[in-house]
Enzyme design. Structure first.
Site, PDB file in Angstrom:
ATOM      1  N   TYR A 155       0.739  -1.204  -0.038  1.00 12.03           N
ATOM      2  CA  TYR A 155       0.164  -0.053  -0.135  1.00 12.03           C
ATOM      3  C   TYR A 155       0.753   1.277  -0.041  1.00 12.03           C
ATOM      4  O   TYR A 155       0.573   2.243  -0.700  1.00 12.03           O
ATOM      5  CB  TYR A 155      -0.966  -0.073   1.080  1.00 12.03           C
ATOM      6  CG  TYR A 155      -1.992   1.187   1.357  1.00 12.03           C
ATOM      7  CD1 TYR A 155      -3.295   0.930   0.628  1.00 12.03           C
ATOM      8  CD2 TYR A 155      -1.747   2.128   1.960  1.00 12.03           C
ATOM      9  CE1 TYR A 155      -4.073   1.802   0.806  1.00 12.03           C
ATOM     10  CE2 TYR A 155      -2.686   3.139   2.102  1.00 12.03           C
ATOM     11  CZ  TYR A 155      -3.884   3.037   1.368  1.00 12.03           C
ATOM     12  OH  TYR A 155      -4.964   4.169   1.583  1.00 12.03           O
ATOM     13  N   LYS A 159       1.009   3.848  -3.065  1.00 11.25           N
ATOM     14  CA  LYS A 159       0.591   5.294  -2.786  1.00 11.25           C
ATOM     15  C   LYS A 159       1.630   6.256  -3.161  1.00 11.25           C
ATOM     16  O   LYS A 159       1.407   7.307  -3.655  1.00 11.25           O
ATOM     17  CB  LYS A 159       0.184   5.370  -1.216  1.00 11.25           C
ATOM     18  CG  LYS A 159      -1.255   4.782  -0.925  1.00 11.25           C
ATOM     19  CD  LYS A 159      -2.341   5.065  -2.056  1.00 11.25           C
ATOM     20  CE  LYS A 159      -3.688   4.865  -1.565  1.00 11.25           C
ATOM     21  NZ  LYS A 159      -4.720   5.129  -2.501  1.00 11.25           N
TER      22      LYS A 159
HETATM   23  P1  NAD Z   1     -13.911   1.300   0.918  1.00  8.01           P
HETATM   24  O1  NAD Z   1     -13.230   0.055   1.082  1.00  8.01           O
HETATM   25  O2  NAD Z   1     -14.653   1.897   1.664  1.00  8.01           O
HETATM   26  O3  NAD Z   1     -14.069   1.558  -0.550  1.00  8.01           O
HETATM   27  C1  NAD Z   1     -13.152   1.315  -1.730  1.00  8.01           C
HETATM   28  C2  NAD Z   1     -14.033   0.858  -2.941  1.00  8.01           C
HETATM   29  O4  NAD Z   1     -13.212   0.198  -4.040  1.00  8.01           O
HETATM   30  C3  NAD Z   1     -14.940  -0.085  -2.527  1.00  8.01           C
HETATM   31  O5  NAD Z   1     -16.398   0.088  -3.089  1.00  8.01           O
HETATM   32  C4  NAD Z   1     -14.624  -1.556  -3.776  1.00  8.01           C
HETATM   33  O6  NAD Z   1     -15.867  -2.248  -4.007  1.00  8.01           O
HETATM   34  C5  NAD Z   1     -13.940  -0.525  -4.564  1.00  8.01           C
HETATM   35  N1  NAD Z   1     -12.783  -1.382  -5.455  1.00  8.01           N
HETATM   36  C6  NAD Z   1     -11.839  -2.172  -4.827  1.00  8.01           C
HETATM   37  N2  NAD Z   1     -11.142  -2.774  -5.792  1.00  8.01           N
HETATM   38  C7  NAD Z   1     -11.745  -2.315  -7.065  1.00  8.01           C
HETATM   39  C8  NAD Z   1     -11.442  -2.543  -8.189  1.00  8.01           C
HETATM   40  N3  NAD Z   1     -10.521  -3.265  -8.781  1.00  8.01           N
HETATM   41  N4  NAD Z   1     -12.174  -2.061  -9.334  1.00  8.01           N
HETATM   42  C9  NAD Z   1     -13.320  -1.101  -9.075  1.00  8.01           C
HETATM   43  N5  NAD Z   1     -13.591  -0.739  -7.722  1.00  8.01           N
HETATM   44  C10 NAD Z   1     -12.691  -1.512  -6.626  1.00  8.01           C
HETATM   45  O7  NAD Z   1     -12.262   2.267   0.908  1.00  8.01           O
HETATM   46  P2  NAD Z   1     -12.088   3.699   1.307  1.00  8.01           P
HETATM   47  O8  NAD Z   1     -11.496   3.807   2.669  1.00  8.01           O
HETATM   48  O9  NAD Z   1     -13.214   4.701   0.903  1.00  8.01           O
HETATM   49  O10 NAD Z   1     -10.820   4.076   0.352  1.00  8.01           O
HETATM   50  C11 NAD Z   1     -10.966   4.638  -1.049  1.00  8.01           C
HETATM   51  C12 NAD Z   1      -9.370   5.351  -1.329  1.00  8.01           C
HETATM   52  O11 NAD Z   1      -8.844   5.983  -0.420  1.00  8.01           O
HETATM   53  C13 NAD Z   1      -8.607   3.964  -1.610  1.00  8.01           C
HETATM   54  O12 NAD Z   1      -7.781   4.516  -2.490  1.00  8.01           O
HETATM   55  C14 NAD Z   1      -7.614   4.264   0.017  1.00  8.01           C
HETATM   56  O13 NAD Z   1      -6.311   3.691  -0.307  1.00  8.01           O
HETATM   57  C15 NAD Z   1      -7.924   5.778   0.165  1.00  8.01           C
HETATM   58  N6  NAD Z   1      -7.639   6.088   1.177  1.00  8.01           N
HETATM   59  C16 NAD Z   1      -8.511   5.901   2.283  1.00  8.01           C
HETATM   60  C17 NAD Z   1      -8.335   6.136   3.619  1.00  8.01           C
HETATM   61  C18 NAD Z   1      -8.975   5.847   4.892  1.00  8.01           C
HETATM   62  O14 NAD Z   1      -8.581   6.226   6.000  1.00  8.01           O
HETATM   63  N7  NAD Z   1     -10.252   5.351   4.760  1.00  8.01           N
HETATM   64  C19 NAD Z   1      -7.150   7.155   3.786  1.00  8.01           C
HETATM   65  C20 NAD Z   1      -6.272   7.605   2.996  1.00  8.01           C
HETATM   66  C21 NAD Z   1      -6.436   6.898   1.479  1.00  8.01           C
END
Ligand code: NAD
Length: 260
Positions: A155, A159
């Site tokens: 990850y 990133k």
């Molecule tokens: P989440 O798990 O709630 O949502 C992720 C979504 O991506 C899901 O609906 C999943 O079905 C979809 N997904 C996964 N693989 C996929 C694929 N191959 N094709 C299409 N869709 C796909 O996660 P989140 O926390 O909302 O994260 C969203 C983004 O934000 C990610 O890139 C994550 O790395 C980033 N992020 C999250 C956080 C956090 O604390 N939640 C912090 C920094 C960055």
């Protein structure tokens, strides 16, 4: 409204941060392509937008499938007169020590974040160049685009890579008016984070409360999670910013967890 009649594609919009961005874009007048691997989740987000008076289409796509990405983006552009904004947000996490990390898991995480962002960006860039009215590409980074934590090697690597991809898109996209920026959130309570709290507690041998306060939030200025609304506001700001003055940048939205 800041995004009136813009066509915006948000990947991973069936849940968490992607859903919040899709809803915020729709509130600003955009037509939103709500893309996700999970058809039911994509439809749920699209329905929530339409119920609130907005415009949205649910799109089912695996961002690592080259042909499917091209097809879905071509279809969205054809039905909405082009594409103005992409948020490449789909992402997954995998918690494991480097010595225990399977090659398949390493590849799976890199594929979703890096291959997925490349493929969706490439398809949108082709449309944006042909349309001749520019566009905005946002990549969903993380504080882990800037620093490393234990147990998250693929990850963290992916990133960090998105910062490079964002800069590359900014360099090439400028010729046809496309900006590219990376949003770097701290921890936001979404299913992705909720799943890793018990996993980290087990790996680190501490309670779930301690994982939250002594690991996840320990370097923030106020011991607070970032919120879906915080990240969605940043996305609206970048998507609506009108000039190339803001391109090739990355913005931390993290309660001061990391400062630069
Ligand atoms: P989440 O798990 O709630 O949502 C992720 C979504 O991506 C899901 O609906 C999943 O079905 C979809 N997904 C996964 N693989 C996929 C694929 N191959 N094709 C299409 N869709 C796909 O996660 P989140 O926390 O909302 O994260 C969203 C983004 O934000 C990610 O890139 C994550 O790395 C980033 N992020 C999250 C956080 C956090 O604390 N939640 C912090 C920094 C960055």
């Amino acid at each position: 409204m800041l995004l009136n009649d813009k066509t915006c594609l948000v990947t991973g919009a069936g849940s968490g941060i992607g859903r919040a961005i899709a809803q915020a874009f729709a509130r600003e007048g955009a037509v939103v392509g709500v893309a996700d691997l999970d058809a039911g989740a994509a439809e749920e987000t699209a329905t929530s937008i339409r119920d609130a008076g907005g415009r949205a289409l649910a799109l089912v796509v695996d961002v690592t499938d080259e042909a499917a990405v091209d097809t879905v983006i071509d279809q969205l552009a054809a039905s909405c007169d082009g594409i103005d904004v992409l948020v490449s947000n789909a992402g997954i996490q995998h918690i494991a020590a480097l010595t225990e990390l399977d090659y398949a898991d390493w590849q799976r995480v890199l594929r979703v974040h890096l291959d997925g962002s490349f493929l969706t960006s490439r398809a949108c860039l082709r449309h944006m160049r042909a349309q001749g009215r520019g566009g905005s590409i946002l990549l969903m980074g993380s504080v882990h685009s800037k620093l490393a934590s234990p147990l998250k090697a693929p990850y963290v690597t992916a990133k960090h890579g998105l910062i490079g991809l964002g800069r590359a898109i900014a360099r090439e996209g400028a010729a046809y008016g496309v900006r590219a920026n990376v949003i770097c959130p701290g921890f936001v309570r979404t299913p992705l984070v909720d799943r890793q709290i018990p996993q980290q507690a087990e790996e680190l041998g501490m309670s779930e409360e301690d994982v939250v306060s002594r690991v996840m939030l320990k370097d923030t200025v106020d011991n607070e999670f970032s919120t879906l609304d915080d990240v969605a506001r940043a996305a609206v700001f970048f998507a609506a910013f009108p000039t190339n003055a803001l391109t090739g940048q990355s913005l931390l939205v993290s309660h001061g967890w990391h400062m630069e």
